[in-house]
Design an enzyme around this catalytic site. Sequence first.
Site, PDB file in Angstrom:
ATOM      1  N   GLU A  96       1.487 -49.638  32.755  1.00  0.00           N
ATOM      2  CA  GLU A  96       1.073 -49.532  31.346  1.00  0.00           C
ATOM      3  C   GLU A  96       0.751 -48.081  31.010  1.00  0.00           C
ATOM      4  O   GLU A  96       0.306 -47.317  31.869  1.00  0.00           O
ATOM      5  CB  GLU A  96      -0.153 -50.450  31.127  1.00  0.00           C
ATOM      6  CG  GLU A  96      -0.815 -50.372  29.768  1.00  0.00           C
ATOM      7  CD  GLU A  96       0.043 -50.807  28.591  1.00  0.00           C
ATOM      8  OE1 GLU A  96       1.206 -50.348  28.516  1.00  0.00           O
ATOM      9  OE2 GLU A  96      -0.455 -51.571  27.745  1.00  0.00           O
ATOM     10  N   ASP A  97       0.979 -47.721  29.762  1.00  0.00           N
ATOM     11  CA  ASP A  97       0.660 -46.348  29.338  1.00  0.00           C
ATOM     12  C   ASP A  97      -0.841 -46.170  29.185  1.00  0.00           C
ATOM     13  O   ASP A  97      -1.447 -45.297  29.795  1.00  0.00           O
ATOM     14  CB  ASP A  97       1.412 -45.993  28.040  1.00  0.00           C
ATOM     15  CG  ASP A  97       1.230 -47.023  26.923  1.00  0.00           C
ATOM     16  OD1 ASP A  97       0.519 -48.027  27.126  1.00  0.00           O
ATOM     17  OD2 ASP A  97       1.808 -46.818  25.833  1.00  0.00           O
ATOM     18  N   ASP A 100      -6.797 -49.849  26.347  1.00  0.00           N
ATOM     19  CA  ASP A 100      -7.816 -49.566  25.329  1.00  0.00           C
ATOM     20  C   ASP A 100      -8.793 -50.745  25.296  1.00  0.00           C
ATOM     21  O   ASP A 100      -9.769 -50.790  26.036  1.00  0.00           O
ATOM     22  CB  ASP A 100      -7.098 -49.336  23.989  1.00  0.00           C
ATOM     23  CG  ASP A 100      -8.041 -49.035  22.844  1.00  0.00           C
ATOM     24  OD1 ASP A 100      -9.242 -48.838  23.090  1.00  0.00           O
ATOM     25  OD2 ASP A 100      -7.581 -48.988  21.684  1.00  0.00           O
ATOM     26  N   PHE A 149      -7.392 -41.529  19.019  1.00  0.00           N
ATOM     27  CA  PHE A 149      -6.027 -42.049  19.074  1.00  0.00           C
ATOM     28  C   PHE A 149      -5.113 -40.974  19.639  1.00  0.00           C
ATOM     29  O   PHE A 149      -4.998 -39.888  19.079  1.00  0.00           O
ATOM     30  CB  PHE A 149      -5.554 -42.490  17.689  1.00  0.00           C
ATOM     31  CG  PHE A 149      -4.429 -43.471  17.777  1.00  0.00           C
ATOM     32  CD1 PHE A 149      -4.676 -44.818  17.977  1.00  0.00           C
ATOM     33  CD2 PHE A 149      -3.116 -43.037  17.699  1.00  0.00           C
ATOM     34  CE1 PHE A 149      -3.632 -45.722  18.091  1.00  0.00           C
ATOM     35  CE2 PHE A 149      -2.064 -43.931  17.814  1.00  0.00           C
ATOM     36  CZ  PHE A 149      -2.327 -45.274  18.007  1.00  0.00           C
ATOM     37  N   VAL A 150      -4.487 -41.293  20.773  1.00  0.00           N
ATOM     38  CA  VAL A 150      -3.674 -40.299  21.473  1.00  0.00           C
ATOM     39  C   VAL A 150      -2.187 -40.630  21.346  1.00  0.00           C
ATOM     40  O   VAL A 150      -1.813 -41.801  21.236  1.00  0.00           O
ATOM     41  CB  VAL A 150      -4.080 -40.190  22.969  1.00  0.00           C
ATOM     42  CG1 VAL A 150      -5.462 -39.568  23.095  1.00  0.00           C
ATOM     43  CG2 VAL A 150      -4.040 -41.538  23.676  1.00  0.00           C
ATOM     44  N   ASP A 156       2.849 -43.620  20.796  1.00  0.00           N
ATOM     45  CA  ASP A 156       3.217 -43.322  19.409  1.00  0.00           C
ATOM     46  C   ASP A 156       2.082 -43.535  18.441  1.00  0.00           C
ATOM     47  O   ASP A 156       1.082 -44.192  18.732  1.00  0.00           O
ATOM     48  CB  ASP A 156       4.365 -44.240  18.975  1.00  0.00           C
ATOM     49  CG  ASP A 156       3.877 -45.662  18.678  1.00  0.00           C
ATOM     50  OD1 ASP A 156       3.147 -46.233  19.524  1.00  0.00           O
ATOM     51  OD2 ASP A 156       4.184 -46.182  17.597  1.00  0.00           O
ATOM     52  N   ARG A 162       6.355 -40.051  20.169  1.00  0.00           N
ATOM     53  CA  ARG A 162       6.620 -40.515  21.544  1.00  0.00           C
ATOM     54  C   ARG A 162       7.279 -39.431  22.387  1.00  0.00           C
ATOM     55  O   ARG A 162       7.136 -39.392  23.599  1.00  0.00           O
ATOM     56  CB  ARG A 162       7.555 -41.732  21.544  1.00  0.00           C
ATOM     57  CG  ARG A 162       6.951 -43.013  21.011  1.00  0.00           C
ATOM     58  CD  ARG A 162       7.835 -44.198  21.376  1.00  0.00           C
ATOM     59  NE  ARG A 162       7.535 -45.370  20.587  1.00  0.00           N
ATOM     60  CZ  ARG A 162       6.578 -46.246  20.827  1.00  0.00           C
ATOM     61  NH1 ARG A 162       5.787 -46.072  21.870  1.00  0.00           N
ATOM     62  NH2 ARG A 162       6.386 -47.292  20.057  1.00  0.00           N
TER      63      ARG A 162
END
Length: 174
Positions: A96-97, A100, A149-150, A156, A162
Amino acid sequence: MEKPEVIVTREEIAKKVAELAVKIRKDYKGKNPLLIGILKGSFVFMSDLVRAVNIPVEIDFVILSSYGAGKESSGKIKLVKDVQTPIKDRHVLVVEDIVDRGLTVRFLMDYLSFRKPASVKLCALFDKPSGRKVEVPIDYVGFTVPDAFVVGYGLDYDEKFRYLPDLCVLEEQK
Ligand code: IMP
């Protein structure tokens, strides 16, 4: 569109990916693991990780709907595209990126566990613990990021950014 500010450079990311790969290689050697990436955000990380791990692995992807357009989320997770590979008795590593709230990976880990893999673990490059709503252990974690928010390195905002090679924070989040 505001200019994103770099918070983790491409060099720092590359170094971390190499470190994670060393651990994964050691833990999964001879196990032919199945790496399952969560699209779309994890596609850059996944491609760097599999090459850095450099042992035989198989890959597959799922699409889960979580965040809609923009930064807000419905809170509901839906499976949009399932894995094609049978996972029973396989050693599965979810890639996973960013974690959160934890809802996306919690949903997927539970969903995959139900199909009786030999093991199922989680690798996330970025962790935003301030956003957590449900507990989810991350077996391999790269960076802890602040409550912002990154974007970049696959992540994205409304399908933008992206392509950025570094991890950035959007100006308006400061
Ligand atoms: P969670 O269910 O809140 O953990 O959602 C995780 C998913 O939301 C990730 O797969 C990302 O696609 C997205 N996400 C969460 N935080 C960010 C962020 O700061 N930037 C970009 N996408 C994010």
